[in-house]
Structure formats: C-alpha cells, structure tokens
Write a protein that holds these residues in place. Structure first.
Motif, PDB file in Angstrom:
ATOM      1  N   SER A 121       8.679  11.928  -0.500  1.00  0.00           N
ATOM      2  CA  SER A 121       7.930  12.902   0.294  1.00  0.00           C
ATOM      3  C   SER A 121       6.432  12.605   0.337  1.00  0.00           C
ATOM      4  O   SER A 121       5.742  13.028   1.263  1.00  0.00           O
ATOM      5  N   GLU A 122       5.920  11.875  -0.658  1.00  0.00           N
ATOM      6  CA  GLU A 122       4.483  11.618  -0.745  1.00  0.00           C
ATOM      7  C   GLU A 122       4.070  10.266  -0.175  1.00  0.00           C
ATOM      8  O   GLU A 122       2.872   9.970  -0.111  1.00  0.00           O
ATOM      9  N   THR A 123       5.017   9.438   0.222  1.00  0.00           N
ATOM     10  CA  THR A 123       4.712   8.101   0.731  1.00  0.00           C
ATOM     11  C   THR A 123       5.477   7.846   2.025  1.00  0.00           C
ATOM     12  O   THR A 123       6.248   8.693   2.487  1.00  0.00           O
ATOM     13  N   THR A 124       5.282   6.661   2.572  1.00  0.00           N
ATOM     14  CA  THR A 124       5.967   6.298   3.816  1.00  0.00           C
ATOM     15  C   THR A 124       7.256   5.518   3.583  1.00  0.00           C
ATOM     16  O   THR A 124       7.917   5.111   4.543  1.00  0.00           O
ATOM     17  N   LEU A 125       7.646   5.299   2.335  1.00  0.00           N
ATOM     18  CA  LEU A 125       8.743   4.375   2.043  1.00  0.00           C
ATOM     19  C   LEU A 125      10.062   4.745   2.715  1.00  0.00           C
ATOM     20  O   LEU A 125      10.769   3.883   3.238  1.00  0.00           O
ATOM     21  N   LEU A 126      10.423   6.007   2.700  1.00  0.00           N
ATOM     22  CA  LEU A 126      11.705   6.401   3.280  1.00  0.00           C
ATOM     23  C   LEU A 126      11.682   6.372   4.806  1.00  0.00           C
ATOM     24  O   LEU A 126      12.740   6.433   5.448  1.00  0.00           O
ATOM     25  N   GLU A 127      10.497   6.271   5.397  1.00  0.00           N
ATOM     26  CA  GLU A 127      10.385   6.172   6.848  1.00  0.00           C
ATOM     27  C   GLU A 127      10.530   4.734   7.329  1.00  0.00           C
ATOM     28  O   GLU A 127      10.664   4.491   8.525  1.00  0.00           O
ATOM     29  N   ARG A 128      10.490   3.795   6.399  1.00  0.00           N
ATOM     30  CA  ARG A 128      10.642   2.382   6.752  1.00  0.00           C
ATOM     31  C   ARG A 128      12.095   2.111   7.137  1.00  0.00           C
ATOM     32  O   ARG A 128      13.026   2.492   6.423  1.00  0.00           O
ATOM     33  N   ALA A 129      12.300   1.414   8.249  1.00  0.00           N
ATOM     34  CA  ALA A 129      13.647   1.127   8.737  1.00  0.00           C
ATOM     35  C   ALA A 129      14.119  -0.233   8.243  1.00  0.00           C
ATOM     36  O   ALA A 129      13.310  -1.089   7.852  1.00  0.00           O
ATOM     37  N   ILE A 130      15.423  -0.426   8.250  1.00  0.00           N
ATOM     38  CA  ILE A 130      15.992  -1.731   7.900  1.00  0.00           C
ATOM     39  C   ILE A 130      15.438  -2.780   8.872  1.00  0.00           C
ATOM     40  O   ILE A 130      15.396  -2.567  10.084  1.00  0.00           O
ATOM     41  N   GLY A 131      14.991  -3.896   8.317  1.00  0.00           N
ATOM     42  CA  GLY A 131      14.396  -4.953   9.126  1.00  0.00           C
ATOM     43  C   GLY A 131      12.888  -4.922   9.152  1.00  0.00           C
ATOM     44  O   GLY A 131      12.253  -5.892   9.579  1.00  0.00           O
ATOM     45  N   GLU A 132      12.282  -3.821   8.701  1.00  0.00           N
ATOM     46  CA  GLU A 132      10.819  -3.732   8.693  1.00  0.00           C
ATOM     47  C   GLU A 132      10.223  -4.475   7.496  1.00  0.00           C
ATOM     48  O   GLU A 132      10.847  -4.583   6.442  1.00  0.00           O
ATOM     49  N   LYS A 133       8.997  -4.951   7.686  1.00  0.00           N
ATOM     50  CA  LYS A 133       8.285  -5.635   6.618  1.00  0.00           C
ATOM     51  C   LYS A 133       7.529  -4.643   5.747  1.00  0.00           C
ATOM     52  O   LYS A 133       7.024  -3.629   6.237  1.00  0.00           O
ATOM     53  N   VAL A 134       7.455  -4.951   4.456  1.00  0.00           N
ATOM     54  CA  VAL A 134       6.663  -4.156   3.523  1.00  0.00           C
ATOM     55  C   VAL A 134       5.764  -5.097   2.729  1.00  0.00           C
ATOM     56  O   VAL A 134       6.103  -6.256   2.488  1.00  0.00           O
ATOM     57  N   ASN A 135       4.603  -4.591   2.331  1.00  0.00           N
ATOM     58  CA  ASN A 135       3.683  -5.368   1.514  1.00  0.00           C
ATOM     59  C   ASN A 135       4.151  -5.385   0.066  1.00  0.00           C
ATOM     60  O   ASN A 135       4.555  -4.342  -0.473  1.00  0.00           O
ATOM     61  N   LEU A 136       4.091  -6.552  -0.573  1.00  0.00           N
ATOM     62  CA  LEU A 136       4.530  -6.690  -1.959  1.00  0.00           C
ATOM     63  C   LEU A 136       3.403  -7.258  -2.816  1.00  0.00           C
ATOM     64  O   LEU A 136       2.736  -8.213  -2.422  1.00  0.00           O
ATOM     65  N   GLU A 137       3.228  -6.659  -3.971  1.00  0.00           N
ATOM     66  CA  GLU A 137       2.310  -7.205  -4.970  1.00  0.00           C
ATOM     67  C   GLU A 137       3.020  -7.267  -6.311  1.00  0.00           C
ATOM     68  O   GLU A 137       3.491  -6.254  -6.824  1.00  0.00           O
ATOM     69  N   ASN A 138       3.100  -8.464  -6.864  1.00  0.00           N
ATOM     70  CA  ASN A 138       3.722  -8.639  -8.178  1.00  0.00           C
ATOM     71  C   ASN A 138       2.837  -8.096  -9.283  1.00  0.00           C
ATOM     72  O   ASN A 138       1.613  -7.972  -9.128  1.00  0.00           O
ATOM     73  N   ASP A 139       3.466  -7.797 -10.407  1.00  0.00           N
ATOM     74  CA  ASP A 139       2.742  -7.387 -11.608  1.00  0.00           C
ATOM     75  C   ASP A 139       1.778  -8.506 -12.006  1.00  0.00           C
ATOM     76  O   ASP A 139       2.188  -9.655 -12.204  1.00  0.00           O
ATOM     77  N   ILE A 140       0.495  -8.201 -12.104  1.00  0.00           N
ATOM     78  CA  ILE A 140      -0.510  -9.231 -12.353  1.00  0.00           C
ATOM     79  C   ILE A 140      -0.316  -9.912 -13.702  1.00  0.00           C
ATOM     80  O   ILE A 140      -0.608 -11.103 -13.862  1.00  0.00           O
ATOM     81  N   ILE A 141       0.228  -9.192 -14.691  1.00  0.00           N
ATOM     82  CA  ILE A 141       0.472  -9.797 -16.004  1.00  0.00           C
ATOM     83  C   ILE A 141       1.520 -10.904 -15.875  1.00  0.00           C
ATOM     84  O   ILE A 141       1.368 -11.994 -16.429  1.00  0.00           O
ATOM     85  N   GLY A 142       2.577 -10.635 -15.115  1.00  0.00           N
ATOM     86  CA  GLY A 142       3.602 -11.648 -14.907  1.00  0.00           C
ATOM     87  C   GLY A 142       3.054 -12.873 -14.197  1.00  0.00           C
ATOM     88  O   GLY A 142       3.423 -14.013 -14.509  1.00  0.00           O
ATOM     89  N   LYS A 143       2.151 -12.673 -13.243  1.00  0.00           N
ATOM     90  CA  LYS A 143       1.569 -13.804 -12.520  1.00  0.00           C
ATOM     91  C   LYS A 143       0.721 -14.666 -13.448  1.00  0.00           C
ATOM     92  O   LYS A 143       0.748 -15.897 -13.352  1.00  0.00           O
ATOM     93  N   TYR A 144      -0.033 -14.034 -14.343  1.00  0.00           N
ATOM     94  CA  TYR A 144      -0.848 -14.800 -15.288  1.00  0.00           C
ATOM     95  C   TYR A 144       0.032 -15.575 -16.264  1.00  0.00           C
ATOM     96  O   TYR A 144      -0.256 -16.731 -16.592  1.00  0.00           O
ATOM     97  N   VAL A 145       1.101 -14.943 -16.738  1.00  0.00           N
ATOM     98  CA  VAL A 145       2.009 -15.629 -17.668  1.00  0.00           C
ATOM     99  C   VAL A 145       2.587 -16.875 -17.015  1.00  0.00           C
ATOM    100  O   VAL A 145       2.612 -17.964 -17.613  1.00  0.00           O
ATOM    101  N   GLU A 146       3.065 -16.739 -15.770  1.00  0.00           N
ATOM    102  CA  GLU A 146       3.634 -17.890 -15.078  1.00  0.00           C
ATOM    103  C   GLU A 146       2.583 -18.985 -14.906  1.00  0.00           C
ATOM    104  O   GLU A 146       2.851 -20.170 -15.116  1.00  0.00           O
TER     105      GLU A 146
END
Length: 218
Positions: free
Chosen positions: A165-190
C-alpha cells in the motif's frame, strides 16, 4: 545513503527529455519537509539531486548514465514513483544500506498471492544474481526487501500489505522493468575476493567460484 524504507509515493508531473537524459518535475509532500536545493531524494531507488523547489513539487536532472542503468527512461507523466529522502543521522535504520546507485534492471516474470502477501518473481542478469543470497537484502525500485527464494536467474520477494500500500510494487505488471540495487556489503566482498585471486589468471578464472572459496578456507 538511504534505507529502502519508502516514505511516500509521488507523481511525475513533467518530463523534459534530451537524447539520453531528462529533467523531471515530481510532486511530493512528506519528502519535501525540510528539503533544500542540493539535497538527495531517491526516486524509484535512484539517488537524484533536487535542483529546484516550488510548493509541493521538485525538479531533478537525470543524466545519461542513470538512464542506461535504470528504468527512469520508461517513466511517463502521471506515473507514480517511490520516494525517500537521504537518511538523517539521528533516524531509525529500518531497512538496509541503500546507496541509490542502481546496479541494473530486472523484469517481473510472475506475481502470485499467498494469503495476505504477494510473491513477486524478478529475472535479473548474472552480474546482479551473483550478489544476491537467500534471505539477504535487495532493493527493488528503492524498496528494501528480502530475497526469500533464489534460483539461477530469478529471485522472489514477498510483499506484505503495508509495503504494497505504501509503494508502487504491486502496481508493476508482468514484463515491466524494475530498478535493482544489490547489498553493498555483498558487492565489496565479491570485489575483494576477486582482487585476491591470482593476478596472473585470466578473467574467467578470477571469478568467485565454489572452488576458490574452498581453497581459501570458506
């Protein structure tokens, strides 16, 4: 820095598009409380700088690199967006460390309701998937979520009613693109593990693998 706890949804009121960049006018309310020109606001998880303020609206510039990495180019007038101000030093840290620097986009492939929650399945590129762990954090359109299920090229998150109810996530339809950001700690470890690999090996051999982890005591 942000937490991935969306403060409100705003609306795109205007877009001035260049060849690979844009200026956007966005309506908000809560995120404008105490906000000054030069402050940062995450728009669908993308850290953008406020360049102008006028009542209940603010303007941001979106550069070409941001367009390439995110789904902002697909936004249209009257679209809703997730908004969050940069974290205050004395605020509660309810989500996880979110930089607002998008790693790429994913595609919604499936949505399924289970009692009071909705499962959303997102397909992403290998460079994003390798930094996601089961029960770890990932930001989708700026929303801090837990990857509850992980497969080779997809992951699933469960959206509770409040988040829906507080975000747009449930309004996103199948096939739509979403922005992704990985956990920064995991990126540093890799990154650190790959830098510690034998510098004489070729790029393919320097990737983080199960064999590499075993040989280094993991």
């Amino acid at each position: 820095m942000f937490t991935g706890i969306v403060e409100e949804t705003g609306m795109i009121l205007g877009i001035k598009s260049g060849a690979h960049s844009a200026q956007m006018k966005i309506r908000g309310s809560k995120v404008l409380e105490g906000t000054k020109i030069g402050d940062s606001i995450a728009v669908n998880g993308v850290c953008l700088t406020v360049t102008a303020l006028n009542g209940s609206t603010f303007i941001v510039d979106v550069m070409a690199e941001t367009y390439r990495r995110s789904n902002l180019e697909e936004l249209k007038v009257n679209n809703k967006v997730n908004l969050e101000r940069a974290m205050a030093a004395d605020g509660r840290f309810g989500g996880h460390i979110v930089s607002g620097h998008i790693d790429g986009t994913g595609t919604i492939t499936h949505k399924e309701r289970e009692e009071n929650a909705v499962w959303i399945t997102v397909k992403a590129a290998p460079k994003i998937m390798r930094c996601i762990v089961e029960k770890g954090s990932v930001a989708i359109d700026g929303v801090s979520l837990t990857a509850a299920d992980l497969q080779e090229d997809v992951f699933r998150v469960s959206i509770i009613p409040h988040t829906g109810s507080e975000t747009t996530l449930l309004e996103r339809a199948i096939g739509e693109k979403v922005n992704l950001e990985n956990d920064i700690i995991g990126k540093y470890v890799e990154r650190f593990l790959n830098l510690n690999a034998d510098s004489h090996k070729n790029d393919a051999e320097k990737k983080l693998t199960a064999e590499f982890l075993r040989s280094h005591g993991f």
